[in-house]
Design an enzyme around this catalytic site. Structure first.
Site, mmCIF file in Angstrom:
data_model
loop_
_atom_site.group_PDB
_atom_site.id
_atom_site.type_symbol
_atom_site.label_atom_id
_atom_site.label_comp_id
_atom_site.label_asym_id
_atom_site.label_seq_id
_atom_site.Cartn_x
_atom_site.Cartn_y
_atom_site.Cartn_z
ATOM 1 C CG ASP A 84 -1.827 -10.609 9.371
ATOM 2 O OD1 ASP A 84 -1.591 -9.734 10.234
ATOM 3 O OD2 ASP A 84 -2.776 -11.414 9.462
ATOM 4 C CG HIS B 92 -10.412 -5.094 16.936
ATOM 5 N ND1 HIS B 92 -11.302 -5.768 16.135
ATOM 6 C CD2 HIS B 92 -10.018 -5.970 17.886
ATOM 7 C CE1 HIS B 92 -11.456 -7.003 16.591
ATOM 8 N NE2 HIS B 92 -10.687 -7.162 17.641
ATOM 9 C CB THR B 93 -6.139 0.306 14.736
ATOM 10 O OG1 THR B 93 -5.072 -0.635 14.822
ATOM 11 C CG2 THR B 93 -6.425 0.881 16.101
ATOM 12 C CD GLU C 47 -5.486 -14.794 4.514
ATOM 13 O OE1 GLU C 47 -4.257 -14.706 4.320
ATOM 14 O OE2 GLU C 47 -5.991 -15.058 5.634
ATOM 15 C CB SER D 35 0.104 -13.933 10.427
ATOM 16 O OG SER D 35 -0.538 -13.645 9.226
ATOM 17 C CB SER D 36 0.998 -19.968 9.632
ATOM 18 O OG SER D 36 -0.358 -20.361 9.623
ATOM 19 C CB SER D 37 -2.823 -17.645 6.408
ATOM 20 O OG SER D 37 -3.077 -16.446 7.081
#
Ligand code: ADP
Ligand code: MG
Length: 387
Positions: free
Chosen positions: A174, A37-38, A162, A128-130
């Site tokens: 990611d 969350h940074t 994305e 994080s496959s996306s």
């Protein structure tokens, strides 16, 4: 393993299209060691690429039609590159279309393809496959159509696809790590300036493993809670701005306490999480440079508690990872990762104790009648590459 899966993908491509691919593009998934969350708070993160990839194989055609076969779904989709509509029924094809969309929008000239997607990154498990899919596609197009995109552009344009085409508001981390990852290193990234530095992460040398714990909990509410946290931290920052603070990175000792009454307890705790988490990322970089994995583990535990009590994004299933990790001899550190309210966590565990640790977690989950979790052991792998 990797060699085998590439061979297998080549074979499948030949079976499907009756010809050989021009390009085989690989892009990895990731874990985030620390810095949660940074990212949207323009702070620090420390992700690492894993040894699991999406493979995108493609051959140019002489028209404007793209045909893609997705091995995981055992289905194929077609689209015309100048007529890109978001598919409401087939989600996976939007990640491929999104890359065409963003490149066309930027003025690059592309053409048709016969393509194939396979991989060994579990979908929707927080690895994080996306982003891996986007990066594998954009890197292939970069090569096939001679686009000369820089590595930073590969990451940024993937994120844009994305955000603006698929419609998921993710940060840059990611895609950035999928492009820039390096074997046995983590990547320190300042999400504001994009300053980055590779930091040694020789897990194997130290007899350590990273275990990914997927709680299999998917909370419907998590998207709205995520947005709420974004608003809260923005509000907290706003009240700090009167003390000359531009981002949470500028917060110094005592500043938060001075503003506590004005901010109120909730915003104070949100701000404290982001500020201390930024500090933990810097501390993690420092201890990793010294090879001190015990200290790294402690930072992971602290991160979890901060996410749990200050940022309030944990849940009982994720807290279990912390509780078991704390008690278990061979576990150096553990924490929830990702947006929270479910999803995944990571644990730093001695290699020889990994099986026992996983068994203990399974048993404790069962005793509490939690949804059966899934575990993955990951090694730290290379960033995106063309084979
Ligand atoms: P995560 O990135 O955490 O794995 P997301 O929901 O962001 O989860 O992205 C997962 C989506 O990415 C899948 O639902 C699918 O549409 C697409 N995807 C991931 N891996 C593959 C794959 N091997 N083949 C086709 N689509 C994939
Ligand atoms: Mg994703």
């Amino acid at each position: 393993m990797k060699k085998n899966s590439i061979l297998n993908a080549r074979k499948r491509f030949l079976e499907i299209y009756n010809k050989k691919p021009d390009v085989i593009s690989l892009a990895p998934g990731r874990i985030n060691i620390i810095g949660e969350h940074t990212d949207y708070n323009l702070g620090f993160v420390l992700p690492a690429a894993i040894d699991r990839n999406i493979q995108f194989l493609a051959k140019r055609t002489k028209n404007n039609l793209v045909s893609v076969w997705a091995e995981f779904f055992q289905e194929s989709e077609n689209f015309v590159i100048h007529d890109l509509q978001v598919s409401l029924t087939i989600k996976w094809v939007n990640y491929v279309k999104g890359i065409f969309w963003v490149l066309e929008k930027e003025g690059y000239s592309l053409g048709g393809l016969d393509a194939f997607i396979s991989g060994d990154i579990p979908l929707e498990s927080g690895l994080s496959s996306s982003a891996a899919l986007e990066v594998s596609v954009i890197n292939a197009l970069n090569k096939l159509f001679h686009l000369s995109l820089s590595r930073e552009q590969l990451a940024r344009l993937s994120q844009k696809a994305e955000n603006d085409f698929v419609g998921v508001s993710c940060g840059l981390m990611d895609q950035f790590i999928s492009v820039f990852g390096r074997k046995n290193t983590a990547l320190f990234l300042d999400c504001e300036t994009l300053f980055y530095e590779h930091v040694p992460l020789p897990l194997e040398e130290h007899g350590l493993n990273i275990v990914v714990y997927d709680s299999r909990i998917r909370r419907e509410l998590s998207a709205s809670d995520y947005n709420k946290r974004r608003l809260e931290s923005a509000a907290a920052l706003k009240s700090l701005k009167t003390s000359g603070v531009r981002s949470f990175k500028d917060v110094r000792d005592g500043m938060l306490e001075d503003k506590k009454d004005e901010m109120g307890d909730i915003l104070f705790r949100r701000a404290r999480h982001v500020t201390t988490e930024n500090q933990r990322v810097m501390d993690a970089v420092r201890v990793l440079k010294k090879g001190d994995f015990q200290k790294l583990g402690e930072l992971l535990f602290q991160s979890h508690q901060s996410l749990r009590y200050d940022y309030e994004v944990s849940c009982p299933e994720l807290d279990l990872l912390y509780e078991v990790g704390k008690q278990f001899e061979g576990c150096l550190g553990a924490r929830m990762t990702g947006a929270g309210f479910g999803g995944s966590g990571i644990a730093l565990v001695e290699e020889t104790q990994t099986e026992a640790f996983i068994n203990r977690m399974k048993k404790e989950s069962e005793d509490r009648q939690f949804t059966s979790p899934v575990f993955f052991e990951v090694a730290i792998g290379e960033g995106a590459n063309i084979q």
